[in-house]
Design an enzyme around this catalytic site. Sequence first.
Site, short mmCIF file in Angstrom:
data_model
loop_
_atom_site.label_atom_id
_atom_site.label_comp_id
_atom_site.label_asym_id
_atom_site.label_seq_id
_atom_site.Cartn_x
_atom_site.Cartn_y
_atom_site.Cartn_z
N THR A 97 -1.60 1.95 8.79
CA THR A 97 -2.97 1.56 8.44
C THR A 97 -3.08 0.05 8.27
O THR A 97 -2.08 -0.62 7.94
CB THR A 97 -3.37 2.26 7.12
OG1 THR A 97 -4.55 1.66 6.60
CG2 THR A 97 -2.29 2.11 6.05
N ASP A 98 -4.28 -0.47 8.44
CA ASP A 98 -4.50 -1.90 8.17
C ASP A 98 -4.42 -2.21 6.67
O ASP A 98 -4.32 -3.37 6.27
CB ASP A 98 -5.85 -2.37 8.75
CG ASP A 98 -7.07 -1.66 8.19
OD1 ASP A 98 -6.91 -0.75 7.34
OD2 ASP A 98 -8.20 -2.00 8.60
N GLU A 99 -4.46 -1.15 5.84
CA GLU A 99 -4.49 -1.38 4.39
C GLU A 99 -3.18 -1.98 3.88
O GLU A 99 -3.15 -2.53 2.78
CB GLU A 99 -4.86 -0.08 3.66
CG GLU A 99 -6.18 0.45 4.14
CD GLU A 99 -6.77 1.58 3.31
OE1 GLU A 99 -6.45 1.70 2.13
OE2 GLU A 99 -7.58 2.34 3.89
N TYR A 137 -1.58 4.25 -2.21
CA TYR A 137 -1.57 4.73 -0.81
C TYR A 137 -1.01 3.67 0.13
O TYR A 137 -0.06 3.92 0.88
CB TYR A 137 -3.00 5.11 -0.38
CG TYR A 137 -3.16 5.24 1.13
CD1 TYR A 137 -2.53 6.26 1.83
CD2 TYR A 137 -3.95 4.33 1.85
CE1 TYR A 137 -2.67 6.37 3.22
CE2 TYR A 137 -4.10 4.43 3.22
CZ TYR A 137 -3.46 5.46 3.91
OH TYR A 137 -3.60 5.55 5.27
N LYS A 147 2.45 3.58 2.45
CA LYS A 147 2.46 3.42 3.91
C LYS A 147 3.30 2.19 4.30
O LYS A 147 4.03 2.20 5.29
CB LYS A 147 1.04 3.28 4.45
CG LYS A 147 0.17 4.52 4.32
CD LYS A 147 0.64 5.70 5.16
CE LYS A 147 0.41 5.49 6.65
NZ LYS A 147 0.78 6.72 7.42
#
Length: 356
Positions: free
Chosen positions: A132-134, A158, A162
């Site tokens: 994810t870009d997060e 989260y 990741k």
Amino acid sequence: MVLITGGCGFIGSAFVLQWLAQSGEPVLNLDLLTYAGHPGNLAAVQGRPGYHFTHGDIGDSALVADLLRTHQPRAIVHFAAESHVDRSIAGPMAFAHTNVLGTLKLLEVTLAWWRTLPPEQAQAFRFLNISTDEVFGSLEAGAAGFTERHPFEPNSPYSASKAAADHFVRAWHHTYGLPVLTTHCSNNYGPRQFPEKLIPLMVHNALAGKPLPVYGDGLQVRDWLHVDDHCAALRAVLAQGRPGQTYNIGGRSERTNLAVVHAICASLDAVRPRSDAKPYAELIAHVTDRPGHDRRYAIDDSRIASELGWQPTVRFEDGIRRTVAWYLDNPDWVASVTSGSYRQWVEQQYPSTATP
Ligand code: NAD
Ligand code: TYD
């Protein structure tokens, strides 16, 4: 054949459907069927000769070793994860368990099996890690989008989980030579997304006449990517991506959360007006902000665009209209996923806006 993990979730199911529609190559879907996994997402391909399903955990090493030996996949496309930021704030341990340890166990078993392959098969094998870009953290307004070189600065349990998984995937390439690929995509939207995430939650609440809970000022920005565009990007990365490389995937559609919610309301006003003819936007309710809420994500997709020739094709305004229409056309799907455990989550997460 290819082994998909988490294929009964939102993106995994879109990927399986697109894959089987566009290629004759069989898929094996390994999914634990957590609250977010719905076999009904793949009802259209159930029973087809090219589709196989195994109910199980990516962390069950004996099971995964057996699947690899038996099916000899040419690739693993790894979607399985706990994926919801708010749930990670309420209960981070499940995220460490599945996203970090589960991915690590999957890597270990994959490496052991990969080492037994003849050189040509080993060289052609790919482990595609969907991230994810997060993991990059939060951007200031006006700052350039995340490139693949942006430092990892995850802010939620989260995104931290990741990021940890991504580090292990990278290490498995650099240390052991496993041919891995990692993608960092922005917020996906489209059919079959579990109604805990912003867009389906807003559609669901609006239709029920419930408040539309916007966190804080609603001016947080996400880059919305249609799930079918995302799946096309993943197929391109799998086919042509360079092992060890990472690819950022975005929708070129930055929008504030408020703009997204207003777009949903406008779509609903047009096709399913409220019985009292009031606009759905009247249901918008600003609620307490998410702790540690990332202000903005944005993607610089120049690597995937220039190296692999991929670019998004769905305009957000079209995509959101079609997505709202999908939820309106599929009330049975919505009813089937919003069962007891869903109601418990909503009561816990939105105590001030929950209505009976
Ligand atoms: P989802 O929550 O809809 O689906 C996750 C799937 O994984 C479910 O089918 C679930 O049953 C399965 N699963 C969970 N734990 C498992 C385990 N231990 N073993 C086997 N299966 C398990 O998630 P999604 O939105 O489809 O996201 C898929 C992937 O894409 C995730 O890795 C997520 O981090 C990533 N991602 C999602 C988005 C997004 O906007 N949804 C954006 C960027 C990245
Ligand atoms: P979400 O769909 O949970 O994705 P992510 O947190 O991974 O970006 O949330 C998207 C944005 O919408 C995020 O800024 C949080 C916000 N949001 C709300 O304002 N209200 C809600 O009820 C939800 C679920 C999200």
